[in-house]
Design an enzyme around this catalytic site. Structure first.
Site, PDB file in Angstrom:
ATOM      1  N   HIS A   1      27.284  22.235  41.673  1.00 55.63           N
ATOM      2  CA  HIS A   1      25.684  22.529  41.403  1.00 55.63           C
ATOM      3  C   HIS A   1      25.820  23.135  40.201  1.00 55.63           C
ATOM      4  CE1 HIS A   1      24.711  23.431  46.014  1.00 55.63           C
ATOM      5  NE2 HIS A   1      25.003  22.275  45.858  1.00 55.63           N
TER       6      HIS A   1
ATOM      7  N   TYR B   1      18.691  32.519  46.918  1.00 56.42           N
ATOM      8  CA  TYR B   1      18.743  34.116  46.935  1.00 56.42           C
ATOM      9  C   TYR B   1      17.385  34.493  47.258  1.00 56.42           C
ATOM     10  CZ  TYR B   1      23.707  33.860  45.576  1.00 56.42           C
ATOM     11  OH  TYR B   1      24.905  33.658  45.256  1.00 56.42           O
TER      12      TYR B   1
ATOM     13  N   PRO C   1      29.450  40.403  48.594  1.00 60.67           N
ATOM     14  CA  PRO C   1      29.315  38.921  48.372  1.00 60.67           C
ATOM     15  C   PRO C   1      28.218  38.458  47.567  1.00 60.67           C
ATOM     16  CG  PRO C   1      29.132  39.513  50.681  1.00 60.67           C
ATOM     17  CD  PRO C   1      29.339  40.797  49.854  1.00 60.67           C
TER      18      PRO C   1
ATOM     19  N   LYS D   1      31.535  36.515  44.035  1.00 64.11           N
ATOM     20  CA  LYS D   1      32.819  36.980  43.068  1.00 64.11           C
ATOM     21  C   LYS D   1      34.180  37.280  43.715  1.00 64.11           C
ATOM     22  CE  LYS D   1      30.621  36.022  39.756  1.00 64.11           C
ATOM     23  NZ  LYS D   1      30.846  34.712  39.143  1.00 64.11           N
TER      24      LYS D   1
ATOM     25  N   TYR E   1      27.040  34.417  36.833  1.00 63.28           N
ATOM     26  CA  TYR E   1      27.319  33.836  38.151  1.00 63.28           C
ATOM     27  C   TYR E   1      28.388  32.553  38.091  1.00 63.28           C
ATOM     28  CZ  TYR E   1      26.263  31.845  42.645  1.00 63.28           C
ATOM     29  OH  TYR E   1      26.076  31.640  44.120  1.00 63.28           O
TER      30      TYR E   1
HETATM   31  P1  FAS Z   1      42.555  37.808  51.682  1.00 67.44           P
HETATM   32  O1  FAS Z   1      41.998  38.901  52.568  1.00 67.44           O
HETATM   33  O2  FAS Z   1      41.769  36.478  51.794  1.00 67.44           O
HETATM   34  O3  FAS Z   1      43.898  37.549  52.175  1.00 67.44           O
HETATM   35  C1  FAS Z   1      45.038  38.294  52.482  1.00 67.44           C
HETATM   36  C2  FAS Z   1      46.010  37.726  53.218  1.00 67.44           C
HETATM   37  O4  FAS Z   1      46.983  38.913  53.743  1.00 67.44           O
HETATM   38  C3  FAS Z   1      45.295  37.627  55.027  1.00 67.44           C
HETATM   39  O5  FAS Z   1      45.489  36.324  55.262  1.00 67.44           O
HETATM   40  C4  FAS Z   1      46.002  38.566  55.847  1.00 67.44           C
HETATM   41  O6  FAS Z   1      46.077  37.893  57.040  1.00 67.44           O
HETATM   42  C5  FAS Z   1      47.150  38.817  55.319  1.00 67.44           C
HETATM   43  N1  FAS Z   1      47.923  40.253  55.400  1.00 67.44           N
HETATM   44  C6  FAS Z   1      47.234  41.271  55.553  1.00 67.44           C
HETATM   45  N2  FAS Z   1      48.136  42.224  55.927  1.00 67.44           N
HETATM   46  C7  FAS Z   1      49.111  41.866  55.726  1.00 67.44           C
HETATM   47  C8  FAS Z   1      50.253  42.321  55.951  1.00 67.44           C
HETATM   48  N3  FAS Z   1      50.572  43.639  56.337  1.00 67.44           N
HETATM   49  N4  FAS Z   1      51.672  41.488  56.116  1.00 67.44           N
HETATM   50  C9  FAS Z   1      51.329  40.254  55.704  1.00 67.44           C
HETATM   51  N5  FAS Z   1      49.967  39.651  55.495  1.00 67.44           N
HETATM   52  C10 FAS Z   1      49.038  40.452  55.414  1.00 67.44           C
HETATM   53  N6  FAS Z   1      33.767  36.330  48.793  1.00 67.44           N
HETATM   54  C11 FAS Z   1      32.944  35.541  48.262  1.00 67.44           C
HETATM   55  O7  FAS Z   1      33.068  35.160  47.063  1.00 67.44           O
HETATM   56  N7  FAS Z   1      31.747  35.080  49.064  1.00 67.44           N
HETATM   57  C12 FAS Z   1      31.639  35.364  50.427  1.00 67.44           C
HETATM   58  O8  FAS Z   1      30.821  34.891  51.008  1.00 67.44           O
HETATM   59  C13 FAS Z   1      32.467  36.265  50.947  1.00 67.44           C
HETATM   60  N8  FAS Z   1      32.520  36.459  52.372  1.00 67.44           N
HETATM   61  C14 FAS Z   1      33.354  37.347  52.813  1.00 67.44           C
HETATM   62  C15 FAS Z   1      33.343  37.339  54.295  1.00 67.44           C
HETATM   63  C16 FAS Z   1      34.187  38.477  54.843  1.00 67.44           C
HETATM   64  C17 FAS Z   1      34.261  38.883  56.345  1.00 67.44           C
HETATM   65  C18 FAS Z   1      35.334  39.096  53.995  1.00 67.44           C
HETATM   66  C19 FAS Z   1      36.294  40.132  54.470  1.00 67.44           C
HETATM   67  C20 FAS Z   1      35.527  38.767  52.607  1.00 67.44           C
HETATM   68  C21 FAS Z   1      34.299  37.854  52.036  1.00 67.44           C
HETATM   69  N9  FAS Z   1      34.512  37.446  50.796  1.00 67.44           N
HETATM   70  C22 FAS Z   1      33.858  36.572  49.970  1.00 67.44           C
HETATM   71  C23 FAS Z   1      35.661  37.960  49.719  1.00 67.44           C
HETATM   72  C24 FAS Z   1      36.892  37.169  50.350  1.00 67.44           C
HETATM   73  O9  FAS Z   1      36.488  35.874  50.067  1.00 67.44           O
HETATM   74  C25 FAS Z   1      37.881  37.704  49.413  1.00 67.44           C
HETATM   75  O10 FAS Z   1      37.388  37.954  48.141  1.00 67.44           O
HETATM   76  C26 FAS Z   1      39.206  36.584  49.210  1.00 67.44           C
HETATM   77  O11 FAS Z   1      39.443  36.297  50.701  1.00 67.44           O
HETATM   78  C27 FAS Z   1      40.068  37.360  48.626  1.00 67.44           C
HETATM   79  O12 FAS Z   1      41.548  36.650  48.556  1.00 67.44           O
HETATM   80  P2  FAS Z   1      42.741  37.548  48.854  1.00 67.44           P
HETATM   81  O13 FAS Z   1      43.002  38.378  47.721  1.00 67.44           O
HETATM   82  O14 FAS Z   1      43.668  36.314  48.943  1.00 67.44           O
HETATM   83  O15 FAS Z   1      42.698  38.169  50.203  1.00 67.44           O
HETATM   84  C1  PHB Z   2      28.680  31.337  50.785  1.00 70.95           C
HETATM   85  O1  PHB Z   2      28.386  30.069  50.769  1.00 70.95           O
HETATM   86  O2  PHB Z   2      29.462  31.626  51.643  1.00 70.95           O
HETATM   87  C2  PHB Z   2      28.289  32.363  49.893  1.00 70.95           C
HETATM   88  C3  PHB Z   2      27.493  31.866  48.699  1.00 70.95           C
HETATM   89  C4  PHB Z   2      27.265  32.644  47.730  1.00 70.95           C
HETATM   90  C5  PHB Z   2      27.323  33.970  47.891  1.00 70.95           C
HETATM   91  C6  PHB Z   2      27.846  34.517  49.109  1.00 70.95           C
HETATM   92  C7  PHB Z   2      28.340  33.732  50.046  1.00 70.95           C
HETATM   93  O3  PHB Z   2      26.624  34.937  46.816  1.00 70.95           O
END
Ligand code: FAS
Ligand code: PHB
Length: 390
Positions: A72, A201, A292, A296, A384
């Site tokens: 995009h 957005y 979110p 980022k 962005y």
């Molecule tokens: P993660 O949380 O992805 O990974 C951590 C891993 O460690 C997990 O698999 C967990 O199971 C494991 N873990 C935890 N405790 C442990 C332990 N004691 N022992 C072993 N393993 C363990 N970001 C965006 O940019 N856009 C979005 O739309 C967006 N939506 C999101 C929605 C939700 C519900 C959440 C929670 C986050 C969202 N995020 C979004 C942010 C998300 O994408 C995070 O920034 C990203 O997953 C970060 O990656 P990690 O740092 O690897 O952490």
């Molecule tokens: C998504 O596609 O999940 C998404 C895109 C942009 C955002 C957050 C989530 O700012």
């Protein structure tokens, strides 16, 4: 068991780090407490900055993303019933974003690790990190009914916000910064072609909404809700009705379709400083959280592990600790740039629940200025796509 780097967490941060280290012949063990199926289907982020795409290419896991990811070059900001395009690539010397679900990134990373027979243990329990200030840290954990001990040179805490690594750092060492928001996002994954070629957005009098996607056949949509919203009180019809009201503009209709998944995601900002202690290095959500709205979270996690991998390659290759000792400092500039941008986007687009008309006028004024002024649009665009100077 013994390894160079013990990586706690098989999310994007931990998995990408393991792939980057392997490319440089540095062995690691990845420990994950959930099942493979769980982590591969946990719906989260969808937007990859160009820098993240390049890092995943360097990690050797970008082939499918190259085939299936959607490139995009702009996003749309909507307010007062008007939709305005922010031409991201035109404003940033050609930088673009790729729409490719975090679930797919994680699947590609896991496949790459397991295809090479490299150690990645799922469903471990009771992980404990010890002796992180010695030159021989230890990680113990339960797996397949037995307790194991993993000796290593370095521990990478990639276990997310609720993990155990950050809390393994003694009280008094970390300074934490946090902001709670009175908002959450209700997100749906729907089997219907996106009704816009680019992300939308939308600021509206009923609250924020976001139109995103995962593929030409799969839409991802969000709407601002209260943190305590009960998904059981949001039948599909109510969600689509609300999305119609918030995203609707004259002459445009939002296509509806079967909702495959839905859930409520709370919103917070959080940073823990420093991101290292002894031989423990925190990366990704283990160290910081962003709302979110700025897309980022995932990109920041990948930026952290790119710097950590570089530092570990230098340490194991030359014995130099220079990059390791400055790891946290080198991460935090971009962390705080992303924290600010995510807070700014959230504050500009989400309507408070108190009906403050003055705040609503300020938000629309900011949005109108952002789309009218090349300087303001460029500021949004470079943040962005991830090229903003920290
Ligand atoms: P993660 O949380 O992805 O990974 C951590 C891993 O460690 C997990 O698999 C967990 O199971 C494991 N873990 C935890 N405790 C442990 C332990 N004691 N022992 C072993 N393993 C363990 N970001 C965006 O940019 N856009 C979005 O739309 C967006 N939506 C999101 C929605 C939700 C519900 C959440 C929670 C986050 C969202 N995020 C979004 C942010 C998300 O994408 C995070 O920034 C990203 O997953 C970060 O990656 P990690 O740092 O690897 O952490
Ligand atoms: C998504 O596609 O999940 C998404 C895109 C942009 C955002 C957050 C989530 O700012």
């Amino acid at each position: 068991m013994r390894t160079r780097v013990a990586i706690i967490g098989a999310g994007p941060a931990g998995l990408t780090l393991s792939c980057l280290l392997e490319r440089h012949g540095i062995d690691s063990v990845v420990l994950e407490n959930k099942s493979r199926d769980y982590v591969e289907h946990r719906i989260r982020a969808g937007v990859l900055e160009q820098g993240s795409v390049e890092l995943l290419e360097e990690a050797g896991v970008a082939d499918r993303m190259g085939r299936e990811g959607l490139v995009h070059h702009g996003i749309e900001l909507q307010f007062d019933g008007e939709r305005h395009r922010v031409p991201l690539s035109d404003l940033t010397g050609g930088a673009s974003i790729v729409i490719y679900g975090q679930t797919e990134v994680v699947k590609d990373l896991i496949a790459a690790r397991l295809d090479k027979g490299l150690p990645l243990l799922f469903e471990v329990d009771d992980v404990a990190v010890d002796d992180i200030c010695s030159i021989q840290p230890r990680v113990s954990f339960e797996h397949d009914g037995r307790r194991h001990e993993l000796e290593c040179d370095v521990v990478a805490g990639c276990d997310g916000f609720h993990g155990v690594c950050r809390t393994a750092i003694p009280d008094g060492v970390l300074t934490t910064y946090t902001r709670e928001y009175p908002f959450a996002w209700l997100g749906i994954l729907a089997a219907v072609a996106p009704s816009s070629d680019e992300l939308v957005y939308a600021h509206s009098r009923r609250g924020f909404a976001l139109l995103s996607m995962r593929s030409p056949q799969l839409s991802r949509l969000y709407l601002q809700c209260r943190p305590e919203a009960d998904i059981a009180l949001w039948p599909d019809e109510r969600i689509w009705d609300e999305l119609d009201l918030r995203l609707g503009v004259p002459g445009w209709d939002l296509a509806h379709g079967p909702v495959l998944e839905k859930g409520v995601t709370p919103m917070r900002s959080f940073v823990a400083e420093p991101m290292q202690y002894g031989r423990l290095y925190l990366a990704g959500d283990a160290a910081h959280i962003v709302p979110p709205t700025g897309a980022k979270g995932l990109n920041l996690a990948l930026h952290d592990v790119g710097l950590l991998a570089e530092a570990l390659v230098s340490f194991f290759g030359t014995g130099s600790r220079t990059l390791l000792d400055s790891y946290s400092w080198r991460c935090l500039g971009r962390v705080w740039r992303s924290e600010h941008f995510s807070w700014w986007m959230t504050s500009m687009l989400h309507l408070g629940w108190d009906g403050d008309k003055y705040e609503e006028k300020l938000q629309v004024a900011q949005l109108r200025y952002t789309v009218a002024s090349p300087a303001a649009a460029t500021s949004l665009a470079e943040n962005y796509v991830g090229t903003a100077k920290a």
